[in-house]
Structures are given as structure tokens and as C-alpha cells.
Scaffold this motif. Structure first.
Motif, mmCIF file in Angstrom:
data_model
loop_
_atom_site.group_PDB
_atom_site.id
_atom_site.type_symbol
_atom_site.label_atom_id
_atom_site.label_comp_id
_atom_site.label_asym_id
_atom_site.label_seq_id
_atom_site.Cartn_x
_atom_site.Cartn_y
_atom_site.Cartn_z
ATOM 1 N N GLY A 1 0.190 6.849 0.275
ATOM 2 C CA GLY A 1 0.436 6.294 -1.050
ATOM 3 C C GLY A 1 1.003 4.887 -1.096
ATOM 4 N N VAL A 2 0.946 4.140 0.021
ATOM 5 C CA VAL A 2 1.496 2.785 0.019
ATOM 6 C C VAL A 2 0.672 1.878 -0.880
ATOM 7 N N SER A 3 1.259 0.739 -1.244
ATOM 8 C CA SER A 3 0.614 -0.175 -2.182
ATOM 9 C C SER A 3 -0.346 -1.142 -1.520
ATOM 10 N N GLY A 4 -0.247 -1.292 -0.211
ATOM 11 C CA GLY A 4 -1.125 -2.204 0.500
ATOM 12 C C GLY A 4 -0.719 -2.334 1.948
ATOM 13 N N LEU A 5 -1.578 -2.986 2.720
ATOM 14 C CA LEU A 5 -1.323 -3.191 4.145
ATOM 15 C C LEU A 5 -1.286 -4.682 4.460
ATOM 16 N N VAL A 6 -0.611 -4.993 5.553
ATOM 17 C CA VAL A 6 -0.525 -6.371 6.032
ATOM 18 C C VAL A 6 -0.992 -6.395 7.477
ATOM 19 N N THR A 7 -1.980 -7.200 7.773
ATOM 20 C CA THR A 7 -2.364 -7.424 9.162
ATOM 21 C C THR A 7 -1.733 -8.725 9.640
ATOM 22 N N HIS A 8 -1.362 -8.746 10.909
ATOM 23 C CA HIS A 8 -0.818 -9.948 11.544
ATOM 24 C C HIS A 8 0.507 -10.418 10.953
ATOM 25 N N GLY A 9 1.315 -9.430 10.512
ATOM 26 C CA GLY A 9 2.704 -9.737 10.230
ATOM 27 C C GLY A 9 3.464 -9.769 11.554
ATOM 28 N N SER A 10 4.778 -9.794 11.496
ATOM 29 C CA SER A 10 5.567 -9.860 12.730
ATOM 30 C C SER A 10 5.380 -8.623 13.594
ATOM 31 N N GLU B 1 -9.236 -0.260 -3.630
ATOM 32 C CA GLU B 1 -8.318 -0.979 -4.515
ATOM 33 C C GLU B 1 -7.081 -1.484 -3.787
ATOM 34 N N LEU B 2 -6.816 -0.979 -2.567
ATOM 35 C CA LEU B 2 -5.625 -1.404 -1.834
ATOM 36 C C LEU B 2 -5.818 -2.805 -1.266
ATOM 37 N N PRO B 3 -4.896 -3.712 -1.546
ATOM 38 C CA PRO B 3 -5.021 -5.057 -0.982
ATOM 39 C C PRO B 3 -4.668 -5.096 0.500
ATOM 40 N N VAL B 4 -5.302 -6.005 1.203
ATOM 41 C CA VAL B 4 -4.967 -6.303 2.591
ATOM 42 C C VAL B 4 -4.444 -7.736 2.633
ATOM 43 N N VAL C 1 2.877 -2.272 4.098
ATOM 44 C CA VAL C 1 3.120 -1.978 5.509
ATOM 45 C C VAL C 1 2.498 -3.045 6.407
ATOM 46 N N PRO C 2 3.310 -3.812 7.123
ATOM 47 C CA PRO C 2 2.776 -4.713 8.145
ATOM 48 C C PRO C 2 2.425 -3.909 9.396
ATOM 49 N N THR C 3 1.152 -3.664 9.594
ATOM 50 C CA THR C 3 0.705 -2.761 10.646
ATOM 51 C C THR C 3 0.847 -3.385 12.030
ATOM 52 N N VAL C 4 0.975 -2.502 13.023
ATOM 53 C CA VAL C 4 1.006 -2.961 14.411
ATOM 54 C C VAL C 4 -0.421 -3.101 14.914
ATOM 55 N N SER D 1 -5.438 -5.942 -6.619
ATOM 56 C CA SER D 1 -4.277 -6.591 -7.214
ATOM 57 C C SER D 1 -3.004 -6.316 -6.427
ATOM 58 N N LEU D 2 -2.116 -7.291 -6.448
ATOM 59 C CA LEU D 2 -0.818 -7.175 -5.802
ATOM 60 C C LEU D 2 0.174 -6.663 -6.837
ATOM 61 N N THR D 3 0.757 -5.511 -6.575
ATOM 62 C CA THR D 3 1.669 -4.874 -7.514
ATOM 63 C C THR D 3 2.990 -4.580 -6.813
ATOM 64 N N PRO D 4 4.063 -4.283 -7.554
ATOM 65 C CA PRO D 4 5.295 -3.840 -6.908
ATOM 66 C C PRO D 4 5.049 -2.577 -6.084
ATOM 67 N N GLY D 5 5.782 -2.443 -4.972
ATOM 68 C CA GLY D 5 5.606 -1.245 -4.162
ATOM 69 C C GLY D 5 6.010 -1.425 -2.717
ATOM 70 N N ILE D 6 5.483 -0.547 -1.876
ATOM 71 C CA ILE D 6 5.751 -0.550 -0.440
ATOM 72 C C ILE D 6 4.505 -1.026 0.288
#
Length: 325
Positions: free
Chosen positions: A56-65, A95-98, A28-31, A21-26
Motif C-alpha cells: 500500500g505504499v504511495s510510490g517507489l524511488v530508484t537510485h536513492g541512497s 498509478e504508482l509513481p517511480v 520507499v527508496p528501494t535497494v 501523481s505525487l501525493t502525501p504518503g510513504i
């Protein structure tokens, strides 16, 4: 609903409800990490994902800027996402979204990337508006693009508004609020830095499940103050705990402490903003022992410029390490 092969549930409209699930939080768009022979470094990709998850981050982002998506082919994009998902699962963070960046210049390729993201284990997609032919595209064209993508995407869509990466194309709050009505569009990342727009989007989607994220850690407090749901910010590659602590302080009513930490975060983020993802790699290499080279034609700075970037993160990293104790 019926379960699908990658752990999501099939909805009646053909889209899928993600298991993470996508929740409020931090977030990270990974390199992107490369080996010396310029292939995807799967080991470091996995190591980095797990380090951030443990913070403790809420999720990660691949292929962000920050993720050099424009330097990757489709197979490499899928490999990075798959490696990230598998690393999180293996370390107990299933449970962490990507969130997967899927912006492209044609509607057709954007949909293709969304489908590939689902196959690679992504939970959501993050979509920039097409801008190469921006002078030929009206607001209606942009709205039609997002609606067509959202209709076809097997994963829920977040809008990504980043004029700096889109030849100055800047989505208005009216456009975002129009798109927010779509059942498969679930949020927005605002890297435009326009906190007035952010406030209007938050107010216009009040009472819904739509999430509004700031796109940079240097205005986290401003985002939270108007009811935003956190940030998707590249600085958290270097200092996830500092960003998390800043959010905690503000939400617990410790505003003076939050403002002091925001100053530290903003000074560190200024170094990252000036040097982009390359500066983030500089910081990772200096303070964590990995990061490596970007893909050419981008290169790491040298001499005094390298030293300035390394020193620009020193205060922030000191705070980060103190929080880790």
C-alpha cells in the motif's frame, strides 16, 4: 498538452506532467539487487517492487541512497528503473509513481540522468546537490545548478537534502524555499533530520503543490506534526505496513498509539541507520529470503555483527507481520 511516448503529457514550457501523481504518503527508496555474477537481478527487482506496492505504499524511488546508485553505470540505472516501472504496470499498479535518483557532480550529467530517467519510465526525479567540489560552490552556484536542471528536466524535480552523502553540504530552508518557486520543482526530501527546517519549508510553501517529505522513518510523527507530507524512508523496504499504520494512526488522532508505534519504528530504523543500505539487505535476507550482496567494496557483516543487525530488526518485523495478517 499533448501525450508523449512514455505516457506523460507535454507542457507548454517543455517539461512533462507525469501520469502518476505525487501525493502525501510513504515512499520507499528501494535497494539494488544483484545476481551472483554481479549483474542486475531483474527478477528480484520486480518481485520487491510488487511486494511493496501490494503493501500500500504511495510510490517507489530508484537510485536513492539505499539504491547503490554510485555503484551503477547509466545503463544499469535505466534497467533498474525500467524493470521497476514494468513490474508495477504488469501487477496493476500503473498509478504508482517511480521517483528516480539523478544526482551527479556536474550539471550536465545530472540533466543527462534526468532525461534517461524519463526514457526508462520514471515519473519524477530526486536530485542531490553536487558536493565533491563543495568548497568551491557558493549558495548561488547550488541554486543555479538546480534551476538549470529543473529547466531542462523532462520530469518534475524533488530536491534531496542529505548532508551525510554530500560531504556535509546542508541546504538551508531559505535555499529550498527559493527553489520551491520554480514551476518544475515539486518537493523536497529532508534527510538532514532538521525538523525545524522541515517546519519552515512547510510553512513557506503553504497553499502550493510543493510537498515536503522527511527522509527517515524515525521522525515520521515529527514530520506529520508540522504539516509535512510523509516520508521517503529506506526502512519501508522492510516494514512498509508499519510505516503506513503509523501515519494512519497519527492522522486519525490516535496519538498515544502512534507514539508507541513510532518507538518501535525508531528502534528498528536505528539499526538501518547505523548499517545503511547494507543493513536493509541483511534484514531482507533474514526475514524475506532475498536481498543478496552489495557491490564491492561494500560487503555484508559477519559473525556477531551480522547477528546484531538481524536481531535489531526483530521487534519491527514482528509488528510488520502482525499487521499483514
Amino acid at each position: 498538452m499533448s501525450p508523449s511516448a512514455n505516457g506523460t503529457a507535454q507542457l507548454s514550457n517543455g517539461t512533462r506532467s507525469p501520469s502518476s501523481s505525487l501525493t502525501p504518503g510513504i515512499y520507499v527508496p528501494t535497494v539494488a539487487f544483484f545476481t551472483p555474477d554481479d549483474t542486475i537481478d531483474e527478477a528480484i527487482t520486480a518481485q520487491h517492487a510488487i511486494r511493496l506496492a501490494k503493501a500500500g505504499v504511495s510510490g517507489l524511488v530508484t537510485h536513492g541512497s539505499n539504491g547503490e546508485a554510485v555503484h551503477l553505470d547509466h545503463a544499469e540505472r535505466s534497467l533498474v528503473t525500467k524493470t521497476t516501472r514494468q513490474a508495477l504496470d504488469s501487477a496493476g499498479f500503473s498509478e504508482l509513481p517511480v521517483i528516480v535518483g539523478c544526482g551527479a557532480q556536474s550539471t550536465r550529467e545530472t540533466i543527462q540522468l534526468c532525461k534517461e530517467a524519463a526514457d526508462a519510465g520514471g515519473s519524477y526525479v530526486l536530485v542531490l546537490p553536487p558536493a565533491y567540489y563543495g568548497g568551491l560552490l557558493s549558495t548561488n552556484h547550488i541554486i543555479s545548478h538546480f534551476i538549470t536542471v529543473a529547466d531542462a528536466s523532462p520530469l518534475p524535480v524533488l530536491i534531496y537534502n542529505f548532508p551525510g552523502a554530500c560531504s556535509g553540504l546542508d541546504l538551508t530552508s531559505d535555499t529550498i524555499l527559493t527553489l520551491a518557486k520554480h514551476q518544475n520543482i515539486c518537493g523536497v526530501k529532508l534527510t538532514c533530520g532538521n525538523t525545524g527546517k522541515l517546519a519552515r519549508v512547510v510553512a513557506g510553501t503553504s497553499g502550493s503543490d510543493f510537498l515536503t517529505f522527511g527522509g527517515s522513518a524515525d521522525f515520521l510523527i515529527q514530520t506529520l506534526a508540522v504539516g509535512g507530507h510523509g516520508i521517503i524512508g529506506g526502512l519501508a523496504n522492510l516494514a512498509p505496513r508499519a510505516c503506513l499504520e503509523l501515519m494512519r494512526l497519527w492522522q486519525s488522532g490516535k496519538q498515544d498509539q502512534a507514539r508507541k508505534l513510532q518507538e518501535v519504528v525508531a528502534r528498528g530504523d536505528w539499526t538501518a541507520i547505523q548499517g545503511g543500505f547494507v543493513s536493509v539487505k541483511v534484514g531482507l535476507q533474514k526475514y524475506y529470503g532475498y536481498g543478496g550482496e552489495p557491490r564491492k567494496p561494500c560487503t555484508l557483516p559477519e559473525g556477531i555483527k551480522l547477528t546484531e543487525q538481524e536481531e535489531g530488526f526483530a521487534e519491527l518485523i514482528g509488528t510488520e507481520k502482525a499487521l499483514a495478517k
